[in-house]
Design an enzyme around this catalytic site. Structure first.
Site, mmCIF file in Angstrom:
data_model
loop_
_atom_site.group_PDB
_atom_site.id
_atom_site.type_symbol
_atom_site.label_atom_id
_atom_site.label_comp_id
_atom_site.label_asym_id
_atom_site.label_seq_id
_atom_site.Cartn_x
_atom_site.Cartn_y
_atom_site.Cartn_z
ATOM 1 N N ALA A 1 0.860 -1.186 0.000
ATOM 2 C CA ALA A 1 0.000 0.000 0.000
ATOM 3 C C ALA A 1 0.892 1.230 0.000
ATOM 4 C CB ALA A 1 -0.889 -0.017 1.245
ATOM 5 N N GLY B 1 0.691 -4.930 0.970
ATOM 6 C CA GLY B 1 -0.559 -4.963 0.198
ATOM 7 C C GLY B 1 -0.391 -5.616 -1.170
ATOM 8 N N GLU C 1 -0.825 -9.151 -0.445
ATOM 9 C CA GLU C 1 -2.252 -9.344 -0.124
ATOM 10 C C GLU C 1 -3.101 -9.350 -1.399
ATOM 11 O OE1 GLU C 1 -1.819 -6.148 2.772
ATOM 12 O OE2 GLU C 1 -2.801 -7.424 4.239
ATOM 13 N N GLU D 1 5.060 -4.943 7.083
ATOM 14 C CA GLU D 1 4.386 -3.831 7.775
ATOM 15 C C GLU D 1 4.936 -3.584 9.174
ATOM 16 O OE1 GLU D 1 2.839 -6.212 6.035
ATOM 17 O OE2 GLU D 1 1.288 -5.325 4.767
HETATM 18 N N1 CAA Z 1 4.511 3.183 -0.706
HETATM 19 C C1 CAA Z 1 4.883 4.342 -1.289
HETATM 20 N N2 CAA Z 1 6.032 4.465 -2.019
HETATM 21 C C2 CAA Z 1 6.811 3.368 -2.157
HETATM 22 C C3 CAA Z 1 6.475 2.120 -1.565
HETATM 23 C C4 CAA Z 1 5.262 2.050 -0.831
HETATM 24 N N3 CAA Z 1 4.826 0.907 -0.277
HETATM 25 N N4 CAA Z 1 7.460 1.229 -1.853
HETATM 26 C C5 CAA Z 1 8.369 1.886 -2.620
HETATM 27 N N5 CAA Z 1 7.977 3.169 -2.800
HETATM 28 C C6 CAA Z 1 8.671 4.235 -3.546
HETATM 29 C C7 CAA Z 1 9.876 4.748 -2.773
HETATM 30 O O1 CAA Z 1 9.485 5.699 -1.813
HETATM 31 C C8 CAA Z 1 10.706 5.316 -3.871
HETATM 32 O O2 CAA Z 1 10.179 6.560 -4.235
HETATM 33 P P1 CAA Z 1 11.168 7.868 -4.377
HETATM 34 O O3 CAA Z 1 12.081 7.493 -5.512
HETATM 35 O O4 CAA Z 1 10.236 8.985 -4.696
HETATM 36 O O5 CAA Z 1 11.884 7.980 -3.096
HETATM 37 C C9 CAA Z 1 10.457 4.352 -5.034
HETATM 38 O O6 CAA Z 1 9.232 3.685 -4.721
HETATM 39 C C10 CAA Z 1 11.548 3.306 -5.191
HETATM 40 O O7 CAA Z 1 11.708 2.677 -3.916
HETATM 41 P P2 CAA Z 1 13.152 2.521 -3.209
HETATM 42 O O8 CAA Z 1 14.050 3.638 -3.592
HETATM 43 O O9 CAA Z 1 12.897 2.307 -1.755
HETATM 44 O O10 CAA Z 1 13.666 1.182 -3.907
HETATM 45 P P3 CAA Z 1 14.652 0.087 -3.300
HETATM 46 O O11 CAA Z 1 14.945 -0.845 -4.436
HETATM 47 O O12 CAA Z 1 15.795 0.715 -2.604
HETATM 48 O O13 CAA Z 1 13.782 -0.700 -2.170
HETATM 49 C C11 CAA Z 1 11.840 -1.816 -1.298
HETATM 50 C C12 CAA Z 1 12.674 -1.455 -2.549
HETATM 51 C C13 CAA Z 1 12.644 -2.747 -0.395
HETATM 52 C C14 CAA Z 1 10.584 -2.527 -1.816
HETATM 53 C C15 CAA Z 1 11.471 -0.525 -0.515
HETATM 54 O O14 CAA Z 1 10.944 0.423 -1.419
HETATM 55 C C16 CAA Z 1 10.461 -0.754 0.555
HETATM 56 O O15 CAA Z 1 10.799 -1.238 1.619
HETATM 57 N N6 CAA Z 1 9.174 -0.390 0.298
HETATM 58 C C17 CAA Z 1 8.118 -0.465 1.288
HETATM 59 C C18 CAA Z 1 7.660 -1.898 1.513
HETATM 60 C C19 CAA Z 1 6.575 -1.919 2.564
HETATM 61 O O16 CAA Z 1 6.792 -1.626 3.719
HETATM 62 N N7 CAA Z 1 5.348 -2.332 2.167
HETATM 63 C C20 CAA Z 1 4.220 -2.394 3.043
HETATM 64 C C21 CAA Z 1 3.359 -1.178 2.890
HETATM 65 S S1 CAA Z 1 2.060 -1.044 4.110
HETATM 66 C C22 CAA Z 1 0.848 -2.069 3.528
HETATM 67 O O17 CAA Z 1 0.936 -2.649 2.477
HETATM 68 C C23 CAA Z 1 -0.353 -2.179 4.449
HETATM 69 C C24 CAA Z 1 -1.394 -3.135 4.073
HETATM 70 O O18 CAA Z 1 -1.445 -4.225 4.570
HETATM 71 C C25 CAA Z 1 -2.457 -2.760 3.135
#
Ligand code: CAA
Length: 257
Positions: A65, A108, A111, A131
């Protein structure tokens, strides 16, 4: 239909939906999910489509998400946004849906993949529910569907300690159906979907409903429900055609009726 965050294609009887927010690793915001559901609903209502495939790109199915969108939200804002509920609506699509997953399949995103009926993965796919790392838990069915898919022990480790699964591990633990190379996973998902789309359409929908019932009810009620659905199929032209074709030693011609 014009979309900004997804792409759609039709491959004979298969509807393909591709998440298309590559710079954000397909982070799922309300607009993207709204478009995804609009396209899925349209394929569900289209008699010319027998199966749907949902894919991201080779680097990311979806990284979860949209954290930036949620960061400052209050519980009431989350409720009023009708956001997280959008994942549940995918599970209401009646036709079979296959997730074609490559790269990140997190939060998400995982999911969403688990709300589909089958998962085809590339060998670069990474599955996780991270998360806990941002101070929450999965909120779109992750704890429930993951525990059912991989069992309690591994689901606990994934949700409580951010353990990710490689594609091979996901295959070993029953989360995915097959793993292919990154060059071929989407074609293989489309091939599987084409196979399903060419089966008897009503039986495919009813079979999906019956299997999903197994996760909602007791064994006895599930079997009773299955029996009624089985009898119901004797009201379809496809049952008459399928059994006649078997007797005549020819291929059946399905009407979807
Ligand atoms: N939401 C918003 N933006 C996201 C995102 C997310 N879940 N995941 C990645 N992005 C964005 C980053 O912010 C980044 O944007 P900017 O260039 O503007 O900074 C872009 O995508 C590229 O991401 P990274 O630079 O972080 O890429 P990376 O290769 O270094 O890392 C990753 C990849 C490990 C997937 C890392 O992006 C990450 O940890 N993302 C979040 C994963 C996460 O925590 N997901 C759970 C979300 S909460 C949820 O899903 C709740 C639910 O149950 C519904």
């Amino acid at each position: 239909m014009t979309f900004q965050m997804i792409l759609t294609e039709i491959h004979e009887r298969v509807g393909l939906i591709r998440l298309n927010r590559p710079k954000e690793l397909n982070a799922l915001n309300p607009q993207l999910l709204g478009e995804l559901l609009e396209a899925a609903d349209a394929f569900d209502a289209n008699d010319a489509i027998g199966c749907v495939v949902i894919a991201g790109n080779d680097k990311a199915f979806a990284a979860g998400a949209d954290i930036k969108q949620m960061a400052k939200a209050s519980p009431v804002a989350m409720l009023e946004l009708v956001y997280i509920d959008l994942w549940d609506r995918l599970a209401e699509i009646r036709k079979p849906i296959i997730a074609a997953v490559s790269g990140y399949c997190l939060g998400g995103g995982n999911e969403l993949a688990m709300a589909c009926d089958m998962i085809i993965a590339s060998d670069t796919a990474k599955f996780g529910q991270p998360e806990i790392g941002i101070g929450v838990i999965p909120g779109a069915g992750g704890t429930q569907r993951l525990a059912r898919a991989v069992g309690k022990a591994l689901a606990m480790e994934m949700v409580l300690n951010n353990r990710w699964l490689s594609a091979e591990e996901a295959l070993q633990h029953g989360l995915v159906n097959h793993v292919y190379t990154v060059d071929s996973y989407l074609d293989e998902a489309l091939k599987l979907a084409a196979g399903i789309a060419n089966q008897a359409p009503v039986a495919a929908r009813i079979g999906k409903e019956a299997i999903n019932m197994a996760f909602e009810t007791s064994l006895a009620s599930g079997i009773a429900h299955e029996r009624k659905l089985f009898y119901l199929l004797f009201a379809t032209q496809d049952q008459k055609e399928g059994m006649a074709a078997f007797k005549d030693k020819r291929e059946p011609k399905w009407q979807g009726k």
